[in-house]
Write a protein that holds these residues in place. Structure first.
Motif, PDB file in Angstrom:
ATOM      1  N   TYR A 268      13.511  -7.895 -46.150  1.00 49.15           N
ATOM      2  CA  TYR A 268      12.087  -8.191 -46.364  1.00 49.15           C
ATOM      3  C   TYR A 268      11.921  -9.489 -47.158  1.00 49.15           C
TER       4      TYR A 268
ATOM      5  N   ALA B  17       6.804  -3.152 -45.443  1.00 49.52           N
ATOM      6  CA  ALA B  17       7.338  -3.535 -44.140  1.00 49.52           C
ATOM      7  C   ALA B  17       7.678  -2.308 -43.313  1.00 49.52           C
TER       8      ALA B  17
ATOM      9  N   GLU C 220      -1.815  -5.915 -45.764  1.00 45.56           N
ATOM     10  CA  GLU C 220      -1.008  -6.467 -44.689  1.00 45.56           C
ATOM     11  C   GLU C 220       0.438  -5.998 -44.862  1.00 45.56           C
ATOM     12  N   THR C 221       0.980  -5.409 -43.824  1.00 45.44           N
ATOM     13  CA  THR C 221       2.347  -4.909 -43.825  1.00 45.44           C
ATOM     14  C   THR C 221       3.143  -5.695 -42.797  1.00 45.44           C
ATOM     15  N   LEU C 222       4.354  -6.064 -43.144  1.00 49.46           N
ATOM     16  CA  LEU C 222       5.160  -6.917 -42.287  1.00 49.46           C
ATOM     17  C   LEU C 222       5.980  -6.075 -41.311  1.00 49.46           C
TER      18      LEU C 222
ATOM     19  N   LEU D  38      10.272 -13.075 -45.773  1.00 43.27           N
ATOM     20  CA  LEU D  38       9.180 -13.811 -46.413  1.00 43.27           C
ATOM     21  C   LEU D  38       9.573 -15.260 -46.656  1.00 43.27           C
TER      22      LEU D  38
ATOM     23  N   GLY E 227       8.441 -12.469 -38.927  1.00 41.93           N
ATOM     24  CA  GLY E 227       7.769 -11.185 -38.829  1.00 41.93           C
ATOM     25  C   GLY E 227       6.317 -11.312 -38.445  1.00 41.93           C
ATOM     26  N   THR E 228       5.704 -10.165 -38.228  1.00 48.93           N
ATOM     27  CA  THR E 228       4.307 -10.090 -37.815  1.00 48.93           C
ATOM     28  C   THR E 228       3.544  -9.220 -38.792  1.00 48.93           C
ATOM     29  N   GLN E 229       2.459  -9.751 -39.339  1.00 49.07           N
ATOM     30  CA  GLN E 229       1.640  -8.975 -40.261  1.00 49.07           C
ATOM     31  C   GLN E 229       0.762  -8.004 -39.477  1.00 49.07           C
TER      32      GLN E 229
END
Length: 336
Positions: free
Chosen positions: A308, A96, A3-5, A312, A317-319
């Protein structure tokens, strides 16, 4: 799959104060001064339509992040987009993808502020600002965190712009902020001078700089364009963000060298070397110092890592899913 933000401009706009940007970028330059890898920008130009595509990167092992900037400017849209990929420097995983436009003036301003803190006199009280755009705003916001200025003078060739800029910062700074009608009026007696312009020729006469002045120039990074004249370069202890970019796009230094006023030996040190203490900064009160800022991956990665972590903490943000090569790099067709 990892999963990348994704962080939008709205996500990051209020995540960090100017002080936080400065501390993050200071750490990034300290790491650079101790050997962290970073390279100058690469610029790819197109005509018809006119546009520029640029990238640069850095790896900051102690921050634990690596990445950089990719941005386009011009082309048919006549606009710019800043994309910041951020990776984990230990695992290599993408952490991210950040819409980097809103952070740009603050991370670039933070590099200038780190230079002021490293090279300007401790008792600096008067700030001159030449330029009134977004980058000038970022420089003032951040530089005001490292010195207690009592007077700020602002010059732009457009009277309305300089008056508006002065009024804006008069409400934000605990200093007397006023617009002036010439660059000479701005720099006369100034302790710190910031140039943040789109000018292609020098914006002040270096003979008018008082001994002891620090200059941060960040508006031009093109071999044929310059904000500072040869006199300013010759009189100064000259510190670029990256030594490798001096011959590539530091137009002020290149012009001074071509005029026979300085040689390559005139480069005193990189900013990171001064921050890390491996090279001295200012050594005398009457010394003129120059920081030539062309923009690097150092401040970009440092700022992106800060944003980043803050995202968190604030659940912003959106994963988005990101497939590792071990899963997706198969060479098999999936369109059947």
């Amino acid at each position: 799959m990892t999963e990348t933000l994704f962080l939008s401009s709205d996500d990051v706009a209020a995540l960090a104060s100017p002080e936080a940007y400065v501390e993050a970028v200071r750490e990034g330059y300290r790491e650079r001064g101790q050997g962290a890898p970073a390279d100058p920008r690469s610029a790819y130009l197109r005509t018809d339509p006119d546009g520029m595509f640029t990238d640069y990167a850095a790896l900051l092992p102690e921050t634990g992040a690596m990445g950089g900037y990719m941005y386009s400017a011009g082309f048919d849209a006549g606009d710019a987009w800043f994309v910041t990929p951020l990776f984990d420097a230990q695992s290599g995983e993408p952490l991210a993808i950040i819409d980097g436009a809103s952070m740009n003036p603050f991370k670039t301003g933070a590099a200038g502020a780190v230079a002021v803190d490293s090279l300007a006199r401790e008792d600096a009280k008067t700030l001159a600002v030449i330029g009134t755009g977004p980058q000038a705003r970022g420089q003032v916001h951040t530089t005001a965190t490292v010195r207690d200025f009592s007077e700020v003078r602002v010059y732009s060739p457009t009277a309305e712009s300089r008056e508006s800029f002065a009024n804006e910062f008069a409400d934000e700074l605990e200093a007397s902020v006023r617009a002036v009608s010439s660059s000479e009026a701005a720099i006369s007696g100034a302790d710190v001078v910031i140039t943040a312009t789109t000018a292609t020729e020098p914006v002040f006469d270096g003979d008018h700089l008082d001994p002891g002045t620090h200059v941060t120039a960040m508006g031009q990074y093109h071999p044929d364009k310059r904000e500072l004249d040869a006199t300013t370069i010759e009189r100064s202890t000259y510190v670029p963000d990256l030594r490798a970019r001096v011959s590539q796009d530091a137009g002020s230094f290149i012009a001074a060298r071509e005029a026979g006023r300085v040689s390559d030996d005139h480069v005193h040190a990189e900013l990171g070397e001064v921050v890390a203490g491996t090279e001295p900064g200012r050594t005398a009160d009457d010394e003129i110092t120059v920081f030539d800022s062309g923009g690097t991956g150092i401040e970009t990665v440092a700022a992106a890592a800060l944003l980043y972590e803050r995202a968190l903490e604030n659940d912003l943000g959106t994963q988005i899913p990101f497939a590792p090569a071990s899963e997706a790099l198969t060479g098999r067709r999936h369109d059947r």
